[in-house]
Design a protein around this motif. Structure first.
Motif, PDB file in Angstrom:
ATOM      1  N   ILE A 132       3.235  -6.736   5.491  1.00 57.81           N
ATOM      2  CA  ILE A 132       2.781  -5.458   4.642  1.00 57.81           C
ATOM      3  C   ILE A 132       1.089  -5.863   4.529  1.00 57.81           C
ATOM      4  O   ILE A 132       0.464  -4.585   4.768  1.00 57.81           O
ATOM      5  N   PHE A 133       1.118  -5.958   3.218  1.00 59.32           N
ATOM      6  CA  PHE A 133       0.539  -6.516   2.232  1.00 59.32           C
ATOM      7  C   PHE A 133      -0.385  -7.011   3.281  1.00 59.32           C
ATOM      8  O   PHE A 133      -2.189  -6.114   2.840  1.00 59.32           O
ATOM      9  N   LEU A 134      -0.456  -7.785   4.503  1.00 61.06           N
ATOM     10  CA  LEU A 134      -2.009  -8.548   4.437  1.00 61.06           C
ATOM     11  C   LEU A 134      -2.754  -7.340   5.570  1.00 61.06           C
ATOM     12  O   LEU A 134      -3.736  -7.288   5.758  1.00 61.06           O
ATOM     13  N   SER A 135      -1.823  -6.394   6.860  1.00 63.24           N
ATOM     14  CA  SER A 135      -1.914  -6.044   7.489  1.00 63.24           C
ATOM     15  C   SER A 135      -2.929  -4.843   6.449  1.00 63.24           C
ATOM     16  O   SER A 135      -4.600  -3.656   6.901  1.00 63.24           O
ATOM     17  N   PHE A 136      -2.258  -3.443   5.524  1.00 62.89           N
ATOM     18  CA  PHE A 136      -2.545  -2.759   5.108  1.00 62.89           C
ATOM     19  C   PHE A 136      -4.334  -2.810   3.985  1.00 62.89           C
ATOM     20  O   PHE A 136      -5.353  -2.480   4.412  1.00 62.89           O
ATOM     21  N   ILE A 137      -4.393  -4.410   3.624  1.00 63.43           N
ATOM     22  CA  ILE A 137      -5.899  -4.790   3.339  1.00 63.43           C
ATOM     23  C   ILE A 137      -6.428  -4.788   4.691  1.00 63.43           C
ATOM     24  O   ILE A 137      -8.010  -4.246   4.616  1.00 63.43           O
ATOM     25  N   ASN A 138      -6.133  -5.364   5.793  1.00 64.20           N
ATOM     26  CA  ASN A 138      -6.878  -5.437   6.916  1.00 64.20           C
ATOM     27  C   ASN A 138      -7.396  -4.127   7.213  1.00 64.20           C
ATOM     28  O   ASN A 138      -8.062  -3.518   7.587  1.00 64.20           O
ATOM     29  N   ALA A 139      -6.479  -3.306   6.914  1.00 61.99           N
ATOM     30  CA  ALA A 139      -7.158  -2.024   6.706  1.00 61.99           C
ATOM     31  C   ALA A 139      -7.811  -1.027   5.949  1.00 61.99           C
ATOM     32  O   ALA A 139      -8.421   0.036   6.633  1.00 61.99           O
TER      33      ALA A 139
END
Length: 371
Positions: free
Chosen positions: A229-236
């Motif tokens: 969740i954290f890594l994907s949010f950074i990606n977004a």
């Protein structure tokens, strides 16, 4: 002769192995059939049953006859009949129509006295290709109507289409591609990474240890999901930053709402990845399902590149079970149209429903393995 018999035997054995393996048969024959059907039906630039609205402030014989000609062409579907100009922005923001045709108050009088009148064509250009096609189709019908009428009158007149492109007046393709790319990247990365990670633990045997531990299946899933969740949010955040400051795509709506909806879609994609992992036994299969099973539907049936309205009815129905379709509507609504939650609540609830559905299925599969 002996070698030839052995060769025949080996060939026969390979055929038997191939035909016995259902997964191989699906890949060999199922995937090509699905791909040709999807590409054949979905990929088209033709306009069919495009949703439009008409604001007829003239209500005279000319406007009524021209409206009938436009609707009888087969290219358009009359989604709404507007009564006031302020309704135009509302139907566009709700995503109900792709184009609005406006007949002015004094249409009949101008044609009679000045032999010239302007008909306003307003298109949703958040998808510039569709917007341009709609304008070309409508302008062509208006010209044809004008030519037919001028052949039967002694005083020829001119109907002038006045084109207005909403939300993307410069018709920049990047306005369409950035929201679509956000969706594709978040869906594939989130779903693929979670499915591969959990499947890798099953291959190594560590998943059985986790399932035998006192921790509940729900807590195991949460522990697996939180880092992604954290890594994907950074990606977004990175994608939105590049879209805004490198490509100049505006964010007209609430940034907080956009980030919140992105987080919701990340949860949807992660829950789908977990569900895939519970149904696969190897990283290779999980990767293949994530790529082939998600990439084609996301690209073709989400409305990212090809308008869903142009597709056959059964593909339009099928697109409703693609979470990416609803997130693209949300992203375009917030970024390009400035829409708020009052207009996007339905799409948000659908994504929330997908998330809950995939999580419940995943927990059920984990419990089955524990039993």
């Amino acid at each position: 002769m002996t070698n030839l018999k052995r060769l025949k035997g080996f060939i026969k054995k390979e055929f038997i192995h191939i035909f016995r393996d259902k997964r191989t048969m699906v890949i060999l024959f199922g995937m090509p059939i699905v791909q040709i059907l999807l590409f054949g039906f979905a990929i088209t630039n033709e306009i069919q049953e495009a949703r439009i609205a008409i604001l007829d402030m003239a209500k005279d014989p000319v406007s009524e006859e021209l409206s009938q000609k436009i609707m009888s062409s087969g290219y358009f579907h009359l989604q709404a009949t507007l009564q006031h100009p302020r309704q135009i922005e509302e139907v566009f923001k709700r995503g109900e129509v792709k184009q609005v045709i406006v007949f002015p108050h004094d249409l009949d009088r101008k044609l009679e006295k000045e032999h010239r009148a302007v008909i306003q064509l307003i298109a949703d250009a958040s998808d510039p290709n569709t917007g341009t096609s709609l304008m070309n189709y409508t302008s062509s019908i208006i010209r044809s109507f004008q030519q037919e009428k001028n052949q039967t009158t002694s005083q020829p007149y001119q109907l002038v289409p006045e084109v207005q492109m909403r939300y993307n007046p410069e018709l920049k393709g990047v306005y369409m591609f950035v929201p679509g790319l956000i969706t594709i990247i978040l869906m594939l990365v989130s779903a693929m990474m979670t499915s591969i990670t959990i499947t890798r633990e099953k291959e190594l045997g560590t998943m059985e240890v986790l399932l035998a531990s006192p921790m509940k299946p729900g807590l195991i899933i949460i522990a697996k999901v939180i880092p992604y969740i954290f890594l994907s949010f950074i990606n977004a955040l990175m994608i939105l930053f590049l879209g805004k400051f490198v490509f100049g795509v505006p964010i007209k709506g609430s940034l907080v709402l956009l980030l919140g909806e992105s987080l919701l879609f990340i949860l949807t994609a992660l829950s789908l990845g977990i569900f895939i992992s519970t149904k696969t036994q190897s990283q290779q299969v999980a990767l293949m399902v994530s790529l082939m099973g998600l990439m084609l539907p996301v690209i073709i049936l989400s409305g990212f590149i090809f308008p869903i309205e142009n597709m056959p009815f059964f593909l339009q129905l099928l697109s409703n079970i693609i979470p990416a379709k609803w997130f693209i509507i949300i992203v375009k609504g917030i970024m390009l149209k400035g829409a708020g939650m009052e207009l996007l609540w339905k799409e948000s609830l659908i994504l929330l429903g997908f998330t809950a559905f995939f999580i419940l299925l995943s927990i059920k599969n984990f419990k089955t393995r524990l039993a």
